[in-house]
Design a protein around this motif. Sequence first.
Motif, short mmCIF file in Angstrom:
data_model
loop_
_atom_site.label_atom_id
_atom_site.label_comp_id
_atom_site.label_asym_id
_atom_site.label_seq_id
_atom_site.Cartn_x
_atom_site.Cartn_y
_atom_site.Cartn_z
N SER A 56 -2.30 -21.91 -1.62
CA SER A 56 -1.07 -20.26 -1.74
C SER A 56 -2.10 -19.30 -1.37
O SER A 56 -3.48 -19.12 -1.80
N ARG A 57 -2.11 -18.42 -0.46
CA ARG A 57 -2.72 -17.01 -0.43
C ARG A 57 -2.41 -16.05 -0.86
O ARG A 57 -3.16 -15.41 -1.52
N HIS A 58 -1.33 -16.05 -1.74
CA HIS A 58 -0.53 -14.90 -2.72
C HIS A 58 -0.93 -13.87 -2.07
O HIS A 58 -1.45 -12.55 -2.33
N PRO A 59 -0.39 -13.21 -0.75
CA PRO A 59 -0.16 -11.70 0.75
C PRO A 59 -0.42 -10.54 -0.65
O PRO A 59 1.28 -10.88 -1.36
N HIS A 60 -0.96 -10.14 -1.11
CA HIS A 60 -0.11 -8.26 -0.80
C HIS A 60 0.61 -8.97 -1.98
O HIS A 60 2.25 -8.16 -1.93
N GLN A 61 -0.06 -8.59 -3.60
CA GLN A 61 0.31 -9.04 -4.68
C GLN A 61 -0.04 -7.91 -5.29
O GLN A 61 -0.24 -8.08 -6.56
N GLY A 62 -1.95 -7.14 -4.76
CA GLY A 62 -2.45 -6.60 -5.76
C GLY A 62 -1.70 -4.78 -5.87
O GLY A 62 -0.69 -4.70 -5.61
N LEU A 63 -1.89 -3.82 -6.49
CA LEU A 63 -1.49 -2.49 -6.58
C LEU A 63 -2.06 -1.52 -5.72
O LEU A 63 -0.81 -0.60 -5.75
N ALA A 64 -3.10 -2.40 -5.08
CA ALA A 64 -2.76 -1.36 -3.55
C ALA A 64 -1.75 -1.72 -2.59
O ALA A 64 -0.70 -0.40 -2.15
N ASP A 65 -0.80 -2.68 -2.62
CA ASP A 65 0.26 -2.95 -1.83
C ASP A 65 1.62 -2.81 -2.52
O ASP A 65 2.48 -2.02 -2.16
N LEU A 66 1.24 -2.16 -3.92
CA LEU A 66 2.54 -1.76 -4.33
C LEU A 66 2.67 -0.19 -4.29
O LEU A 66 3.80 -0.18 -3.85
N HIS A 67 1.19 0.34 -4.41
CA HIS A 67 1.10 2.06 -4.15
C HIS A 67 2.05 1.74 -2.33
O HIS A 67 2.56 2.90 -2.09
N ARG A 68 1.05 0.90 -1.59
CA ARG A 68 2.19 1.49 0.26
C ARG A 68 3.78 1.11 0.27
O ARG A 68 4.35 1.91 0.80
N LEU A 69 4.07 0.57 -1.01
CA LEU A 69 5.38 0.27 -0.94
C LEU A 69 5.97 1.04 -1.81
O LEU A 69 7.82 1.46 -1.45
N ALA A 70 5.85 2.32 -2.46
CA ALA A 70 5.91 2.53 -3.30
C ALA A 70 7.38 3.97 -2.09
O ALA A 70 8.39 3.92 -3.79
N ALA A 71 6.78 4.56 -1.28
CA ALA A 71 7.54 5.11 -0.94
C ALA A 71 8.84 4.39 0.08
O ALA A 71 9.75 4.82 0.62
N LEU B 283 8.58 -21.31 6.06
CA LEU B 283 8.16 -22.44 5.80
C LEU B 283 6.61 -22.73 5.77
O LEU B 283 6.58 -23.74 5.46
N ALA B 284 5.79 -21.93 6.42
CA ALA B 284 4.56 -21.84 6.75
C ALA B 284 4.07 -22.08 5.36
O ALA B 284 3.24 -21.93 4.49
N GLY B 285 4.99 -20.69 4.79
CA GLY B 285 4.31 -19.89 3.22
C GLY B 285 4.14 -21.17 2.23
O GLY B 285 3.64 -21.89 1.17
N ASN B 286 6.09 -21.74 2.49
CA ASN B 286 5.64 -23.28 1.84
C ASN B 286 5.32 -23.85 1.95
O ASN B 286 4.45 -25.03 0.79
N GLN B 287 4.82 -24.39 2.94
CA GLN B 287 3.19 -25.58 3.18
C GLN B 287 2.22 -25.18 2.18
O GLN B 287 1.70 -26.24 1.71
#
Length: 236
Positions: free
Chosen positions: A63-78, A52-56
């Motif tokens: 909007s902050r568009h949090p952790h949407q970069g390539l480094a975040d994708l690398h972090r999540l790969a595993a 709800l805070a994000g929707n606000q």
Amino acid sequence: MARSHLSRRSLLTAGGAAAVALGAAAVSPSAAVAKPADDPIGTPAEALRQLLAGNQRFTSGHSRHPHQGLADLHRLAAGQHPFAITVGCADSRVAPEVLFDQGLGDLFDNRVAGNIVDDLLLGSVEFAVEEFGSVLIVVLGHERCGAVTATIDAIHTGGTAPGHIGTIVDALRPVVEPVLNQPGDPVENGVRANIVAQVRALSARSTIIAEKVDEGALRVVGARYDLDNGRVSLVA
């Protein structure tokens, strides 16, 4: 009651899983063990506040568009750690990560026209509950839903929808038909009735979900997205 647990490794070959991990490590050494980008969200109440805070932020233009970069994708790969599960409509205007201002790895999205909980979608939701420990399920309907509109049209005209669209209409008909004579806009009434029906279906049809809800480890809520202003409001 004892229940066997399905491991993600049973859905992936050992070699395939290893290749993902090695590939992630080659790009970013820290990605070999996936970690949440922020402090973990441990309760349904925290998860709902986060959304709800994000929707606000989204509706206020911040909007902050949090952790949407390539480094975040690398972090999540595993591996991934989504804190919430969405059951939403496939409508192109209703993208959960956008309207809740969340990023990669935050939401386990399940989207189908009419946000209908059929057996396949229910299995997908149960998988996320079991494997990732997500603490919140949001059934997300929206105004002017085309699937609800098509169902109302079919009821009024006595016609049938072409192709497999009829499957969607058939699934929504028992939900929408009882509210057609209620005061107000019939599509809006149908949207709200469908949100409530799908929320109930999740716990009624799934022992996995019902047990987690009873334990307080999981909450299922229904929400409506307003296409005119972008706001999300709780319905059930």
